[in-house]
Design an enzyme around this catalytic site. Structure first.
Site, PDB file in Angstrom:
ATOM      1  N   PRO A   2      39.033  44.402  39.170  1.00 45.65           N
ATOM      2  CA  PRO A   2      39.995  44.885  40.016  1.00 45.65           C
ATOM      3  C   PRO A   2      41.307  44.806  39.677  1.00 45.65           C
ATOM      4  CG  PRO A   2      38.446  43.367  41.209  1.00 45.65           C
ATOM      5  CD  PRO A   2      38.329  43.186  39.766  1.00 45.65           C
ATOM      6  N   GLU A   3      41.907  45.967  39.383  1.00 51.07           N
ATOM      7  CA  GLU A   3      43.494  46.004  39.151  1.00 51.07           C
ATOM      8  C   GLU A   3      44.128  46.314  40.388  1.00 51.07           C
ATOM      9  OE1 GLU A   3      44.234  48.191  35.606  1.00 51.07           O
ATOM     10  OE2 GLU A   3      42.223  47.941  34.731  1.00 51.07           O
ATOM     11  N   ARG A 125      30.127  37.180  37.952  1.00 52.10           N
ATOM     12  CA  ARG A 125      30.584  36.102  36.696  1.00 52.10           C
ATOM     13  C   ARG A 125      31.263  34.945  37.438  1.00 52.10           C
ATOM     14  NH1 ARG A 125      33.187  39.938  32.244  1.00 52.10           N
ATOM     15  NH2 ARG A 125      33.240  38.090  31.175  1.00 52.10           N
TER      16      ARG A 125
END
Length: 289
Positions: A2-3, A125
């Site tokens: 996500p940016e 992750r």
DNA sequence: CACTTGACCTGTCCGC
DNA sequence: TGCGGACAGGTCAAGT
């Protein structure tokens, strides 16, 4: 993942879904994902009401009636998904195989409310994290002191944007755009998209760029991020909004992950290279060093 | 300081 | 079908 546009999309979703709800319980199976959970959850999270949801750069800030805030960074694969009774993760996506129940094996934190609904923090992750801290201390954390200005603020000008790069003149423009202390919220997708829009090669040295170059980058950074927020963000792989649904910006991407396809502006074949340690997409005709 | 690289993790995809 | 390696939307801590 996500940016800025994806985090903003999640923020808006959470604002509509959880503000005013009272926390009934919270669990975490992974100390790295929620380091101070054991000691602070019982005292400052359980029993508290969600007051509001803010975003600074890619960080989400959930303020609680206890005087504490929940900080959430999604990093590469984090998701915050709200599940009401009967709603399933991924529902509504054309690929039915994505639809399943939460929690699943990537669930790291679960926060349940007294109406039976639950907010899941999923993170394949494990780079992302959730942290509980006094709201009054939030402005003093290193992140807040170092992070650059919000690029979509109405009063943020092209001249201010260009000025932020004064410190990073010896590196290339892609590395500088990814530096969160220069300008907040730009990541790998929107750096590539904006540089294509501005006709600037990602390996161009910052020192070689003119005021006009910076102005075009500024315009395109804002344009691609605003478009992406409108489209609910980019879903390359993991990203989903607070309702577990994917964003559609990737349908509008001009170069990102489009290597081998035609440049929508000149028809040349889009190439992939490595810049600043990241996969980078360019049109070799529109963007020259 | 500014800059670069590797590390942090899990999963998937691609070539042999 | 299996296996090894590269790679994935982001930061950090080290090194130069």
């Amino acid at each position: 993942m996500p940016e800025l546009p994806e985090v903003e999309t999640v923020r808006r979703g959470l604002e509509a879904l959880i503000v005013g709800k009272k926390v009934a319980s919270a669990t975490s199976d992974n100390p790295k994902s929620f380091p101070n959970a054991p000691q602070d959850v019982a005292s400052f999270l359980v029993g508290a009401t969600i007051q509001d949801i803010h975003r600074r750069a890619k960080l989400l800030l959930v303020s609680l009636s206890s005087g504490y805030s929940l900080l959430v960074h999604l990093k590469m694969t984090g998701q915050l998904v709200y599940v009401d009774s009967g709603v399933r993760f991924g529902a509504g996506h054309p690929n039915d195989s994505l639809v399943h129940e939460l929690p699943d094996r990537s669930t790291r934190v679960a926060i349940s409310f007294d109406d039976g609904s639950t907010l899941y923090f999923n993170d394949q992750r494990k780079f992302g994290w959730v942290r509980l801290m006094p709201t009054i201390e939030v402005p003093n954390i290193d992140f807040m002191k170092k992070v650059g200005p919000e690029p979509l603020e109405a009063d943020f000008t092209a001249a201010q944007f260009a000025q932020r790069f004064a410190r990073r003149t010896r590196t290339n423009i892609k590395a500088a755009l990814l530096d969160q202390s220069v300008v907040a919220g730009i990541g790998n997708i929107y750096a590539d998209e904006a540089l294509w829009g501005a006709h600037i090669h990602p390996q161009r040295l910052v020192a070689s760029l003119s005021e006009d170059d910076f102005e075009r980058i500024y315009i395109d950074v804002r344009a691609v991020m605003n478009l992406s927020i409108e489209k609910g963000g980019s879903s390359n792989k993991n990203y989903v909004n607070a309702e577990g649904k994917k964003g559609s910006y990737m349908d509008f991407a001009r170069v990102f992950r489009r290597e081998g396809l035609a440049c929508p502006r000149c028809g040349a074949t889009i190439e992939k290279l490595r810049v600043a340690g990241r996969g980078t997409h360019i049109c070799p005709v529109c963007q020259t060093i």
